[in-house]
Design an enzyme around this catalytic site. Structure first.
Site, PDB file in Angstrom:
ATOM      1  N   LYS A  67     -13.917   0.935  16.019  1.00  0.00           N
ATOM      2  CA  LYS A  67     -12.636   0.233  15.843  1.00  0.00           C
ATOM      3  C   LYS A  67     -11.936   0.046  17.186  1.00  0.00           C
ATOM      4  O   LYS A  67     -11.343  -0.987  17.467  1.00  0.00           O
ATOM      5  CB  LYS A  67     -11.746   1.024  14.878  1.00  0.00           C
ATOM      6  CG  LYS A  67     -10.654   0.209  14.249  1.00  0.00           C
ATOM      7  CD  LYS A  67     -10.019   0.937  13.079  1.00  0.00           C
ATOM      8  CE  LYS A  67     -10.803   0.719  11.787  1.00  0.00           C
ATOM      9  NZ  LYS A  67     -10.176   1.353  10.638  1.00  0.00           N
ATOM     10  N   PRO A  76      -2.696 -11.659  10.429  1.00  0.00           N
ATOM     11  CA  PRO A  76      -2.954 -11.393  11.846  1.00  0.00           C
ATOM     12  C   PRO A  76      -3.090  -9.886  12.067  1.00  0.00           C
ATOM     13  O   PRO A  76      -2.476  -9.102  11.350  1.00  0.00           O
ATOM     14  CB  PRO A  76      -1.701 -11.922  12.553  1.00  0.00           C
ATOM     15  CG  PRO A  76      -0.643 -11.956  11.509  1.00  0.00           C
ATOM     16  CD  PRO A  76      -1.350 -12.192  10.196  1.00  0.00           C
ATOM     17  N   ASP A  77      -3.886  -9.513  13.055  1.00  0.00           N
ATOM     18  CA  ASP A  77      -4.030  -8.094  13.396  1.00  0.00           C
ATOM     19  C   ASP A  77      -3.056  -7.795  14.543  1.00  0.00           C
ATOM     20  O   ASP A  77      -3.230  -8.271  15.659  1.00  0.00           O
ATOM     21  CB  ASP A  77      -5.474  -7.816  13.814  1.00  0.00           C
ATOM     22  CG  ASP A  77      -5.734  -6.324  13.944  1.00  0.00           C
ATOM     23  OD1 ASP A  77      -4.932  -5.641  14.623  1.00  0.00           O
ATOM     24  OD2 ASP A  77      -6.721  -5.851  13.360  1.00  0.00           O
ATOM     25  N   LYS A  94       8.597 -17.438 -10.223  1.00  0.00           N
ATOM     26  CA  LYS A  94       7.901 -16.321 -10.848  1.00  0.00           C
ATOM     27  C   LYS A  94       6.744 -16.840 -11.714  1.00  0.00           C
ATOM     28  O   LYS A  94       6.932 -17.783 -12.503  1.00  0.00           O
ATOM     29  CB  LYS A  94       8.898 -15.532 -11.704  1.00  0.00           C
ATOM     30  CG  LYS A  94       8.302 -14.297 -12.297  1.00  0.00           C
ATOM     31  CD  LYS A  94       9.304 -13.566 -13.165  1.00  0.00           C
ATOM     32  CE  LYS A  94       8.586 -12.488 -13.950  1.00  0.00           C
ATOM     33  NZ  LYS A  94       9.395 -11.968 -15.030  1.00  0.00           N
ATOM     34  N   LYS A 123     -10.929  -3.618  18.475  1.00  0.00           N
ATOM     35  CA  LYS A 123      -9.512  -4.003  18.606  1.00  0.00           C
ATOM     36  C   LYS A 123      -9.086  -4.135  20.064  1.00  0.00           C
ATOM     37  O   LYS A 123      -8.011  -4.657  20.347  1.00  0.00           O
ATOM     38  CB  LYS A 123      -8.624  -2.976  17.913  1.00  0.00           C
ATOM     39  CG  LYS A 123      -8.993  -2.749  16.449  1.00  0.00           C
ATOM     40  CD  LYS A 123      -7.887  -3.153  15.529  1.00  0.00           C
ATOM     41  CE  LYS A 123      -8.247  -2.835  14.099  1.00  0.00           C
ATOM     42  NZ  LYS A 123      -7.240  -3.297  13.160  1.00  0.00           N
ATOM     43  N   ASN A 134       0.852  -1.189   0.000  1.00  0.00           N
ATOM     44  CA  ASN A 134       0.000   0.000   0.000  1.00  0.00           C
ATOM     45  C   ASN A 134       0.892   1.245   0.000  1.00  0.00           C
ATOM     46  O   ASN A 134       2.110   1.137   0.024  1.00  0.00           O
ATOM     47  CB  ASN A 134      -0.966  -0.020   1.193  1.00  0.00           C
ATOM     48  CG  ASN A 134      -0.221  -0.063   2.509  1.00  0.00           C
ATOM     49  OD1 ASN A 134       0.509   0.854   2.843  1.00  0.00           O
ATOM     50  ND2 ASN A 134      -0.382  -1.161   3.248  1.00  0.00           N
TER      51      ASN A 134
HETATM   52  N1  CTP Z   1      -3.585  -2.988  12.233  1.00  0.00           N
HETATM   53  C1  CTP Z   1      -2.730  -3.984  12.631  1.00  0.00           C
HETATM   54  N2  CTP Z   1      -2.726  -5.181  11.980  1.00  0.00           N
HETATM   55  C2  CTP Z   1      -3.564  -5.390  10.938  1.00  0.00           C
HETATM   56  C3  CTP Z   1      -4.443  -4.356  10.514  1.00  0.00           C
HETATM   57  C4  CTP Z   1      -4.429  -3.172  11.175  1.00  0.00           C
HETATM   58  O1  CTP Z   1      -1.948  -3.775  13.575  1.00  0.00           O
HETATM   59  N3  CTP Z   1      -3.530  -6.571  10.317  1.00  0.00           N
HETATM   60  C5  CTP Z   1      -3.608  -1.743  12.995  1.00  0.00           C
HETATM   61  C6  CTP Z   1      -3.042  -0.531  12.303  1.00  0.00           C
HETATM   62  O2  CTP Z   1      -1.680  -0.376  12.595  1.00  0.00           O
HETATM   63  C7  CTP Z   1      -3.870   0.594  12.901  1.00  0.00           C
HETATM   64  C8  CTP Z   1      -5.196  -0.055  13.205  1.00  0.00           C
HETATM   65  O3  CTP Z   1      -4.963  -1.449  13.241  1.00  0.00           O
HETATM   66  O4  CTP Z   1      -3.340   1.006  14.142  1.00  0.00           O
HETATM   67  C9  CTP Z   1      -6.319   0.234  12.270  1.00  0.00           C
HETATM   68  O5  CTP Z   1      -5.952   0.047  10.935  1.00  0.00           O
HETATM   69  P1  CTP Z   1      -7.043   0.275   9.775  1.00  0.00           P
HETATM   70  O6  CTP Z   1      -6.420  -0.107   8.483  1.00  0.00           O
HETATM   71  O7  CTP Z   1      -7.638   1.624   9.886  1.00  0.00           O
HETATM   72  O8  CTP Z   1      -8.167  -0.728  10.210  1.00  0.00           O
HETATM   73  P2  CTP Z   1      -8.509  -2.167   9.779  1.00  0.00           P
HETATM   74  O9  CTP Z   1      -8.324  -3.083  10.926  1.00  0.00           O
HETATM   75  O10 CTP Z   1      -7.752  -2.547   8.553  1.00  0.00           O
HETATM   76  O11 CTP Z   1     -10.059  -2.049   9.499  1.00  0.00           O
HETATM   77  P3  CTP Z   1     -10.838  -1.535   8.192  1.00  0.00           P
HETATM   78  O12 CTP Z   1      -9.920  -1.768   7.027  1.00  0.00           O
HETATM   79  O13 CTP Z   1     -12.032  -2.352   8.176  1.00  0.00           O
HETATM   80  O14 CTP Z   1     -11.113  -0.085   8.425  1.00  0.00           O
END
Ligand code: CTP
Length: 401
Positions: A338, A304-305, A287, A342, A209
C-alpha cells in the site's frame, strides 16, 4: 505551563463576553496572572465584580480615574503584561484598533502597548463578513495581531455562520502556543484527515462505515500540543473538536479532498480517515420510494484517493505524507504494498479484523512501515499512538528554520 506569565485581558461588549470568565479561570489554573480591562460596553454583559473575583485583582475601566492612574497608569497597565488578549473583540473594538483610536482605557492600552496582542472576534455573521470588518482584520493581521476564530455556528442573534466566538479552551491553546515557541513543531503546519465519509444515495440515505474518528482526532490534538498549526479535516463523527485545532467538517470524499487542498501548504499530512472507496455514481435528487417498483440498483463510482493525491503533488506535496492501512490479514505485507501504491512516506498498519476491537475501540496495535523497514509498536491506546506518532513526526521534520 503559563506559570508567571502576565496576561492583560480586554473584555469588549458582546454577548460572548461571559466566556471571558471561563478563560480567566483556565489561565489562572495554569499559573498565569490575569489583569482585566472592562470596556463600558463589556460591563453591560459581565460585572466588574465577577471579573475581579476571578482575576483576584481589581478591574480597570476608567481612563480618567484618579485612583487608577495613581496606582497603575494606563501605560503601565499594558507595559506590565507579556500578552494582551481581546475577548470578545467586537467589530467596534477591531475598527478602533485598526484606526488607532484611543478614546477609552481599553483602546488607549492597546495603542500604547508594544506587547503581542491576540484578538478573539465575536459578532453577527454579516458584521464579520462586511468589507469594513474584513479590511480591519487584514490591517491588523499585517500589523502582527494574532486571531483565534471566529468559528461557524449558531449565534445568539439566531443566525448561522462565521462570527461565533472561539471557546475558552481554544483561546487557552492559542495563548499556550504563543508562549511555547520551544515546542518541537512550532512554526510547522500539519494536516490530518479523520472519520468516515458519508456518500449520499438520496437526500436521506448514504453509504458510510464504522470509523469513529478517534485516532485522527487524537493525532491532530497531539500535533497541536507539540506546537504545529494543525488543520483537521473530519468526516461526520460524534467527537468534540480538539482544542487548538482548526477543524473543517465535511461529508463526502470529494469534499474532504477539496478541504485538504485548501488547507495546503503543510509540512506533514496524516491521512487517518476511513474514506469511502466508492460513492453512488448519481445521488437521487428526491427520496427513492418503494412505490417506484423493484429495489433500485445503485451504480458506484470510485472516489478520489486523498492520501495518494496529497502524496503525488509536485511542489506543494507535504514533506512527510503518512497513511494508515486498515487490514484484516497479512497486515505488514499489505501495508508495504500500500505504501508503494499510494506513494506516501510512512504507513501505520493496524489490524481491523473482527475481534481486534480497533474500529470504534480505544486501542491500536501499529506496525510503522517506512523506507527504513518495519517498526512494531506495542498495543497502545489511541491517545498513546497519537503521542508516539507526533514524536516521530517532530524527529523527522527536525527544528523549524
Ligand atoms: N485513503 C484516502 N482516500 C481514499 C481511500 C483511502 O485518503 N479514497 C487513505 C486512508 O485515509 C488511509 C489509507 O488511504 O490512510 C489506506 O486506507 P485503506 O482503506 O486501508 O486502503 P484502501 O486504499 O481503501 O485499499 P484497500 O481497501 O484495497 O485495502
Amino acid at each position: 505551563m503559563l506559570h508567571g506569565k502576565r496576561i492583560l485581558l480586554i473584555v469588549g461588549g458582546g454577548i460572548a463576553a461571559y466566556k471571558s470568565l471561563g478563560l480567566v479561570r483556565l489561565l489562572r489554573e495554569r499559573g498565569a496572572r490575569v489583569r482585566a480591562i472592562l470596556t463600558a460596553a463589556g460591563a453591560e454583559f459581565v460585572t466588574p465584580l465577577s471579573l475581579s473575583v476571578l482575576t483576584g485583582d481589581k478591574v480597570y475601566g476608567e481612563l480618567f480615574s484618579l485612583t487608577d492612574e495613581a496606582e497603575m497608569g494606563h501605560i503601565e497597565l499594558s507595559r506590565d503584561a507579556d500578552l494582551l488578549v481581546v475577548v470578545p473583540a467586537t467589530a467596534d473594538l477591531l475598527a478602533k484598533m485598526a484606526g488607532g483610536l484611543a478614546g477609552d482605557l481599553a483602546t488607549t492600552a492597546m495603542l500604547a502597548t508594544d506587547k503581542p496582542v491576540i484578538a478573539v472576534p465575536a459578532m453577527n455573521v454579516r458584521m464579520w463578513l462586511h468589507a469594513a470588518t474584513q479590511a480591519n482584520i487584514e490591517t491588523l493581521s499585517v500589523r502582527g495581531i494574532g486571531f483565534v476564530g471566529p468559528v461557524d455556528g449558531d449565534m445568539a442573534c439566531g443566525e448561522l455562520g462565521p462570527g461565533r466566538m472561539a471557546e475558552p479552551a481554544d483561546i487557552l491553546a492559542a495563548v499556550e502556543a504563543h508562549f511555547n515557541t520551544a515546542a518541537p513543531l512550532a512554526g510547522r503546519r500539519a494536516l490530518v484527515t479523520s472519520g468516515p465519509t458519508h456518500e449520499p444515495i438520496d437526500p436521506v440515505r448514504y453509504i458510510a462505515n464504522r470509523s469513529s474518528g478517534r485516532q485522527g482526532y487524537a493525532i491532530a490534538a497531539a500535533l497541536a500540543r507539540l506546537g504545529a498549526s494543525t488543520t483537521l479535516v473530519s468526516g461526520p463523527t460524534r467527537l468534540a473538536d480538539p482544542a487548538g485545532v482548526t477543524v473543517v467538517h465535511v461529508e463526502t470524499a470529494r469534499e474532504m479532498l477539496a478541504a485538504c487542498e485548501a488547507a495546503l501548504p503543510a509540512d506533514v499530512a496524516v491521512c487517518a480517515a476511513a474514506v469511502a472507496d466508492w460513492r453512488p455514481a448519481e445521488a437521487a435528487g428526491q427520496k427513492l420510494k418503494k412505490s417506484c417498483g423493484a429495489a433500485p440498483t445503485i451504480a458506484l463510482a470510485e472516489n478520489p484517493d486523498v492520501l495518494a493525491t496529497l502524496a503525488g503533488l509536485g511542489n506543494s506535496r507535504p514533506r512527510l505524507v503518512i497513511g494508515f492501512a486498515a487490514e484484516t490479514e497479512k497486515i505488514v505485507e499489505h501495508a508495504v504494498a500500500k505504501r508503494a501504491r499510494k506513494g506516501c512516506d510512512w504507513i501505520l498498519a493496524n489490524d481491523v479484523s473482527e475481534g481486534s476491537g480497533t474500529f470504534g475501540g480505544a486501542d491500536n496495535t501499529i506496525h510503522l512501515v517506512s523506507a527504513e523497514g518495519v517498526e512494531d509498536w506495542p498495543c497502545l491506546s489511541k491517545d498513546a499512538v497519537a503521542e508516539r506518532l507526533a514524536g516521530c513526526i517532530a524527529a523527522a521534520l527536525g527544528t523549524a528554520a
